[in-house]
Design a protein around this motif. Structure first.
Motif, mmCIF file in Angstrom:
data_model
loop_
_atom_site.group_PDB
_atom_site.id
_atom_site.type_symbol
_atom_site.label_atom_id
_atom_site.label_comp_id
_atom_site.label_asym_id
_atom_site.label_seq_id
_atom_site.Cartn_x
_atom_site.Cartn_y
_atom_site.Cartn_z
ATOM 1 N N LYS A 1 0.821 -1.205 0.000
ATOM 2 C CA LYS A 1 0.000 0.000 0.000
ATOM 3 C C LYS A 1 0.863 1.267 0.000
ATOM 4 O O LYS A 1 0.447 2.312 -0.508
ATOM 5 C CB LYS A 1 -0.943 0.002 1.200
ATOM 6 C CG LYS A 1 -2.092 -0.993 1.072
ATOM 7 C CD LYS A 1 -2.976 -0.642 -0.119
ATOM 8 C CE LYS A 1 -4.108 -1.619 -0.317
ATOM 9 N NZ LYS A 1 -4.968 -1.252 -1.480
ATOM 10 N N VAL A 2 2.053 1.166 0.567
ATOM 11 C CA VAL A 2 2.988 2.292 0.513
ATOM 12 C C VAL A 2 3.382 2.554 -0.943
ATOM 13 O O VAL A 2 3.401 3.702 -1.405
ATOM 14 C CB VAL A 2 4.245 2.015 1.367
ATOM 15 C CG1 VAL A 2 5.326 3.068 1.093
ATOM 16 C CG2 VAL A 2 3.887 2.014 2.854
ATOM 17 N N LEU A 3 3.658 1.481 -1.688
ATOM 18 C CA LEU A 3 3.983 1.638 -3.106
ATOM 19 C C LEU A 3 2.799 2.207 -3.882
ATOM 20 O O LEU A 3 2.972 3.047 -4.774
ATOM 21 C CB LEU A 3 4.405 0.288 -3.693
ATOM 22 C CG LEU A 3 5.733 -0.276 -3.170
ATOM 23 C CD1 LEU A 3 5.937 -1.704 -3.674
ATOM 24 C CD2 LEU A 3 6.897 0.610 -3.589
ATOM 25 N N GLU A 4 1.613 1.764 -3.526
ATOM 26 C CA GLU A 4 0.405 2.306 -4.149
ATOM 27 C C GLU A 4 0.264 3.789 -3.821
ATOM 28 O O GLU A 4 -0.088 4.603 -4.686
ATOM 29 C CB GLU A 4 -0.817 1.530 -3.656
ATOM 30 C CG GLU A 4 -2.130 1.949 -4.277
ATOM 31 C CD GLU A 4 -3.303 1.126 -3.761
ATOM 32 O OE1 GLU A 4 -4.391 1.716 -3.563
ATOM 33 O OE2 GLU A 4 -3.138 -0.106 -3.551
ATOM 34 N N LEU A 5 0.553 4.147 -2.575
ATOM 35 C CA LEU A 5 0.493 5.538 -2.139
ATOM 36 C C LEU A 5 1.482 6.396 -2.920
ATOM 37 O O LEU A 5 1.142 7.490 -3.389
ATOM 38 C CB LEU A 5 0.792 5.626 -0.644
ATOM 39 C CG LEU A 5 0.921 7.032 -0.052
ATOM 40 C CD1 LEU A 5 -0.425 7.753 -0.092
ATOM 41 C CD2 LEU A 5 1.466 6.964 1.371
ATOM 42 N N PHE A 6 2.696 5.901 -3.070
ATOM 43 C CA PHE A 6 3.715 6.664 -3.803
ATOM 44 C C PHE A 6 3.290 6.906 -5.246
ATOM 45 O O PHE A 6 3.508 7.994 -5.795
ATOM 46 C CB PHE A 6 5.055 5.934 -3.748
ATOM 47 C CG PHE A 6 5.736 5.995 -2.405
ATOM 48 C CD1 PHE A 6 5.277 6.838 -1.400
ATOM 49 C CD2 PHE A 6 6.848 5.199 -2.124
ATOM 50 C CE1 PHE A 6 5.901 6.891 -0.156
ATOM 51 C CE2 PHE A 6 7.487 5.251 -0.895
ATOM 52 C CZ PHE A 6 7.015 6.103 0.084
ATOM 53 N N GLN A 7 2.672 5.910 -5.874
ATOM 54 C CA GLN A 7 2.205 6.104 -7.240
ATOM 55 C C GLN A 7 1.077 7.136 -7.282
ATOM 56 O O GLN A 7 1.006 7.960 -8.204
ATOM 57 C CB GLN A 7 1.736 4.783 -7.848
ATOM 58 C CG GLN A 7 1.273 4.895 -9.309
ATOM 59 C CD GLN A 7 2.372 5.427 -10.215
ATOM 60 O OE1 GLN A 7 3.401 4.780 -10.402
ATOM 61 N NE2 GLN A 7 2.168 6.610 -10.794
ATOM 62 N N GLN A 8 0.212 7.108 -6.295
ATOM 63 C CA GLN A 8 -0.859 8.098 -6.230
ATOM 64 C C GLN A 8 -0.286 9.513 -6.060
ATOM 65 O O GLN A 8 -0.811 10.483 -6.623
ATOM 66 C CB GLN A 8 -1.816 7.761 -5.087
ATOM 67 C CG GLN A 8 -2.650 6.517 -5.366
ATOM 68 C CD GLN A 8 -3.442 6.029 -4.159
ATOM 69 O OE1 GLN A 8 -3.248 6.505 -3.037
ATOM 70 N NE2 GLN A 8 -4.332 5.072 -4.378
#
Length: 254
Positions: A144-151
């Motif tokens: 989810k951190v990686l998802e957050l960074f992409q967002q």
């Protein structure tokens, strides 16, 4: 922070319908207007006279000096001096809440002014963080951190603390990310500090909605501007000026 915009849209739609107009609201656009000394060039004498008693009251609260900056600090994307400073402040102040987060974030849109070069007053800090947002702590799993960074990249970059390094391609697609010098582990839990507005998934940062173990201190002391204020006062007591640096926290490969 979007409530004012939403309220404006509602009122506009209500007025149009109430007047029985043939016109219908089809869209709303807005831009941010910087209010600075340019608007003092030709003051309205009557308006100025009306404001005198109120100005005295506001100045008594906002004019006290709390510290000083080493230079002019403003926000920027994908990285900026003030964009870097605010999450770093949250990291530095996390100890007040018994927390040791892995990194911090702050939303770019929530920074409403720059910090001037030299003397910093309470009013300057209030201008930077005028909302009632409060510091919070939450846990996200690595995926989810990686998802957050992409967002964050989808928005042109958001504010992240010193511990974070992101690399993206020219289309702002995340290529790599590290926290504390180590690649983000999709299976590891990461402790994050941010403001409640962001933690709730606003500004399209919906990965935060998967967060767990929320620590939301609440109260006026947890207001972001008061957290910033205490940091500035602490640095002043140490004889230090407020400063920041551009470190390549978010790098776009062109």
């Amino acid at each position: 922070m979007r409530k004012k915009t939403l309220i404006f849209v509602f009122i506009a739609a209500f007025v149009l319908s109430a007047c029985g107009s043939q016109y219908k609201l089809s869209s709303v656009s807005w831009t941010r207007l910087l209010i600075d000394k340019r608007y003092d060039a030709n003051p309205d004498e009557q308006a100025a006279a009306f404001m005198v008693p109120y100005k005295k009251m506001v100045d008594s609260v906002m004019s006290p000096v709390v510290g000083a900056t080493a230079r002019y600090l403003e926000r920027g994307r994908p990285e900026g001096l003030l964009s870097n400073l605010l999450p770093d402040i949250f990291m530095a102040m996390a100890h007040e809440y018994g927390e040791t987060p892995d990194f911090a974030t702050y939303n770019y849109g929530g920074i409403r002014a720059a910090l001037p070069a030299g003397t910093v007053t309470k009013g300057d800090i209030n201008d930077v963080a005028p909302f009632e947002n409060k510091i919070v702590f939450v846990t996200l799993k690595g995926d989810k951190v990686l998802e957050l960074f992409q967002q964050m990249l989808n928005r042109g970059g958001e504010c992240v603390s010193h511990e974070v390094r992101m690399v993206a391609d020219k289309n702002y697609k995340l290529l790599s990310a590290t926290v504390g010098g180590e690649p983000v582990d999709p299976n590891r839990n990461y402790r994050i500090t941010t403001i409640d507005y962001v933690q709730q998934g606003n500004d399209d940062l919906t990965a935060f909605k998967s967060g767990t173990n929320l620590n939301s201190p609440g109260g006026d002391e947890a207001n972001s501007r008061n957290v910033i204020m205490r940091y500035v006062q602490s640095m002043t007591e140490q004889g230090k000026k407020i400063d920041s640096a551009l470190e390549g926290r978010i790098t776009i490969n062109n």
